[in-house]
Design an enzyme around this catalytic site. Structure first.
Site, PDB file in Angstrom:
ATOM      1  N   ASP A  10       0.417  -1.108 -13.819  1.00  7.41           N
ATOM      2  CA  ASP A  10       1.146  -1.788 -12.751  1.00  7.41           C
ATOM      3  C   ASP A  10       1.503  -3.216 -13.141  1.00  7.41           C
ATOM      4  OD1 ASP A  10       0.587   0.546 -11.495  1.00  7.41           O
ATOM      5  OD2 ASP A  10      -0.843  -0.291 -10.055  1.00  7.41           O
ATOM      6  N   GLU A  28      -7.725  -7.902 -10.236  1.00  8.85           N
ATOM      7  CA  GLU A  28      -8.053  -6.736  -9.401  1.00  8.85           C
ATOM      8  C   GLU A  28      -9.516  -6.336  -9.614  1.00  8.85           C
ATOM      9  OE1 GLU A  28      -5.771  -4.510  -7.545  1.00  8.85           O
ATOM     10  OE2 GLU A  28      -3.852  -5.385  -8.114  1.00  8.85           O
ATOM     11  N   GLY A  37       0.789  -1.224   0.000  1.00 11.78           N
ATOM     12  CA  GLY A  37       0.000   0.000   0.000  1.00 11.78           C
ATOM     13  C   GLY A  37       0.822   1.275   0.000  1.00 11.78           C
ATOM     14  N   SER A  74       0.442  -5.539  -4.987  1.00 11.47           N
ATOM     15  CA  SER A  74      -0.603  -6.449  -5.482  1.00 11.47           C
ATOM     16  C   SER A  74      -0.284  -6.913  -6.900  1.00 11.47           C
ATOM     17  CB  SER A  74      -1.989  -5.814  -5.396  1.00 11.47           C
ATOM     18  OG  SER A  74      -2.083  -4.666  -6.207  1.00 11.47           O
ATOM     19  N   TYR A 125     -10.898  12.546  -8.750  1.00 13.34           N
ATOM     20  CA  TYR A 125     -10.459  11.883  -9.971  1.00 13.34           C
ATOM     21  C   TYR A 125     -11.503  12.022 -11.052  1.00 13.34           C
ATOM     22  CZ  TYR A 125      -6.947   9.927  -6.952  1.00 13.34           C
ATOM     23  OH  TYR A 125      -5.909   9.796  -6.066  1.00 13.34           O
TER      24      TYR A 125
HETATM   25  P1  ADP Z   1      -0.294  -1.824  -3.345  1.00 15.32           P
HETATM   26  O1  ADP Z   1      -0.351  -0.367  -3.676  1.00 15.32           O
HETATM   27  O2  ADP Z   1       0.962  -2.163  -2.616  1.00 15.32           O
HETATM   28  O3  ADP Z   1      -0.547  -2.684  -4.525  1.00 15.32           O
HETATM   29  P2  ADP Z   1      -2.803  -2.916  -2.553  1.00 15.32           P
HETATM   30  O4  ADP Z   1      -3.728  -2.562  -1.462  1.00 15.32           O
HETATM   31  O5  ADP Z   1      -3.282  -2.822  -3.950  1.00 15.32           O
HETATM   32  O6  ADP Z   1      -1.477  -2.058  -2.315  1.00 15.32           O
HETATM   33  O7  ADP Z   1      -2.311  -4.408  -2.367  1.00 15.32           O
HETATM   34  C1  ADP Z   1      -1.858  -4.853  -1.127  1.00 15.32           C
HETATM   35  C2  ADP Z   1      -2.447  -6.232  -0.854  1.00 15.32           C
HETATM   36  O8  ADP Z   1      -1.747  -7.214  -1.648  1.00 15.32           O
HETATM   37  C3  ADP Z   1      -2.251  -6.665   0.576  1.00 15.32           C
HETATM   38  O9  ADP Z   1      -3.292  -6.210   1.389  1.00 15.32           O
HETATM   39  C4  ADP Z   1      -2.237  -8.178   0.438  1.00 15.32           C
HETATM   40  O10 ADP Z   1      -3.545  -8.695   0.328  1.00 15.32           O
HETATM   41  C5  ADP Z   1      -1.532  -8.389  -0.893  1.00 15.32           C
HETATM   42  N1  ADP Z   1      -0.081  -8.516  -0.673  1.00 15.32           N
HETATM   43  C6  ADP Z   1       0.885  -7.703  -1.123  1.00 15.32           C
HETATM   44  N2  ADP Z   1       2.104  -8.098  -0.710  1.00 15.32           N
HETATM   45  C7  ADP Z   1       1.902  -9.195   0.032  1.00 15.32           C
HETATM   46  C8  ADP Z   1       2.770 -10.086   0.754  1.00 15.32           C
HETATM   47  N3  ADP Z   1       4.092  -9.886   0.813  1.00 15.32           N
HETATM   48  N4  ADP Z   1       2.191 -11.127   1.412  1.00 15.32           N
HETATM   49  C9  ADP Z   1       0.868 -11.319   1.367  1.00 15.32           C
HETATM   50  N5  ADP Z   1       0.011 -10.529   0.720  1.00 15.32           N
HETATM   51  C10 ADP Z   1       0.517  -9.472   0.060  1.00 15.32           C
HETATM   52 MG    MG Z   2      -2.318  -2.545  -5.681  1.00 14.84          MG
END
Ligand code: ADP
Ligand code: MG
Length: 378
Positions: free
Chosen positions: A171, A159, A120, A126, A221
């Site tokens: 992404d 997604e 995040g 993700s 947005y």
């Molecule tokens: P970002 O901007 O990093 O993509 P998102 O909210 O879209 O943020 O995605 C984050 C989500 O992806 C986490 O809440 C989790 O569900 C999953 N995720 C990402 N990295 C990991 C990890 N190392 N282990 C488990 N789940 C992960």
């Molecule tokens: Mg993401």
């Protein structure tokens, strides 16, 4: 402990024996912001922060997967009604489903995964997760018959359909196509792409995460998009991709001051991406940095998607003599991305930590990144 070793031990403990290792990466976007929905360019690259997984087919119709970082286990089938409830597992389930929807094959497997892409923080952990599994399942069950663009689409559809995030393709594209020492200019209209060398010797790329996210009541947005669409219609073009500054200026009297400024940013940003491409081809990182500052200025003053904290970090970069700095991502919080001379990195980061904390009560998070490979078998 190293990521691979940690995964390997855990896999051995949980499932016994060993599987095949895969990884994919988070991403940055050097320049090209709010351009995707205007038919313009983005300019991302994969980074040296990854999601890594060890995977082995298990001969059943069940997926058994353990997340080391979250310390949770999930088990699910492969039919639509088998969707797991844990949100991290839905990314993996979604990838399986999207492969099958495209006629690909997925059978049961055991997997352990972990990563170091901050969650995040705007680095798209993700997409790293999706593309790691998409790449792996394509290799394990489909003899890599699914092409790379489709792998990116599988992540994007995951997604949309399983995680409730209506994202674009950038992404996942960057995560799948990323290549060490290269950024990729993606044309969001034609989806053509081109690699450009990015090897800034003597410079570092560092992200300062403000750790703030301003949720605004109205939808900024949508309002930005509407402005862009109104101006495009007035100029008689499909999207602002086809507009020039001359066309915009000629129509200025017929546009609201706000719409004019929004379009001025988008049209300027399209040109800046092209200018950065030329600069990179010439190895001219000073010009790259100058364009980054111009983008920040445009995002802040014309597009009005910055916020106090990000303007503060940008101004601080300027004061420290940092080569380039700008908001990365949609705005209203998140990170700045900074191109910094090696010798300035430490004093800059130190000053940012101190001054930001004095003013906002917490330090920014600091992520140094190197442009690296995307999805791959290890
Ligand atoms: P970002 O901007 O990093 O993509 P998102 O909210 O879209 O943020 O995605 C984050 C989500 O992806 C986490 O809440 C989790 O569900 C999953 N995720 C990402 N990295 C990991 C990890 N190392 N282990 C488990 N789940 C992960
Ligand atoms: Mg993401």
């Amino acid at each position: 402990m190293e990521l691979k070793e940690k995964i390997s031990r855990t896999f051995e403990e949980r499932f016994g024996g060993e599987g095949t290792f895969y990884a994919s990466a988070g991403r940055i976007n050097l320049i090209g912001e709010h351009t995707d929905y205007n038919g313009g360019f983005v300019f991302p690259g994969a980074i040296d922060k990854v999601i890594m997984a060890e995977i082995r087919p298990n001969g059943s119709d069940k997926v058994r997967v353990y997340s080391i970082d979250i310390d949770e286990y999930a088990e699910f089938g492969l039919r639509e009604e088998d969707a797991p409830s844990k949100s991290w597992a839905r990314y993996i389930f979604g990838v399986c489903r999207e492969i099958e929807k495209r006629g690909g094959k997925v059978e049961g497997f055991d997997a352990v995964f972990a990563g170091n892409v901050p969650l995040g923080a705007g680095l798209s952990s993700s997409a790293a997760l999706e593309s790691c599994f998409a790449f792996a399942l394509n290799d394990l069950f489909n003899a890599s018959a699914i092409d790379k663009f489709e792998l990116a689409r599988i992540g994007q559809s995951t997604e949309h359909n399983y995680c409730g995030v209506n994202c674009g393709i950038m992404d996942q594209f960057a995560s799948v196509f990323g290549r060490k020492d290269h950024l990729i200019r993606l044309d969001c209209r034609s989806l053509e792409y081109e690699y450009y060398p990015f090897k800034p010797e003597g410079y570092k790329l560092v992200l300062l995460d403000s750790v703030v996210k301003h949720e605004l009541a109205d939808s900024p947005y949508n309002k930005r998009r509407e402005s862009c669409e109104r101006v495009a219609a007035r100029l008689g073009v499909d999207t602002l991709r086809d507009a020039t500054m001359e066309m915009l200026d000629a129509a200025k009297a017929d546009l609201s001051g706000e719409d004019y400024k929004r379009a001025r940013f988008v049209i300027g940003e399209k040109q800046r991406v092209l200018d950065v491409c030329d600069a990179l081809t010439a190895g001219d990182y000073e010009t790259v940095g100058k364009c980054m500052y111009e983008t920040h200025e445009g995002l802040s003053k014309d597009y009005e998607v910055s916020c106090e904290e990000l303007d503060f970090l940008n101004d601080l970069a300027r004061r420290c003599g940092v080569t380039g700095s700008r908001i990365m991502g949609g705005g209203f919080g998140g990170c700045t991305i900074n191109l910094v001379k090696d010798e300035l990195l430490e004093p800059f980061v130190e000053k940012a930590r101190k001054e930001f904390a004095e003013r906002y009560g917490h330090e920014p998070k600091v992520y140094e990144v190197v442009i690296s490979d995307g999805a791959r078998k290890l």
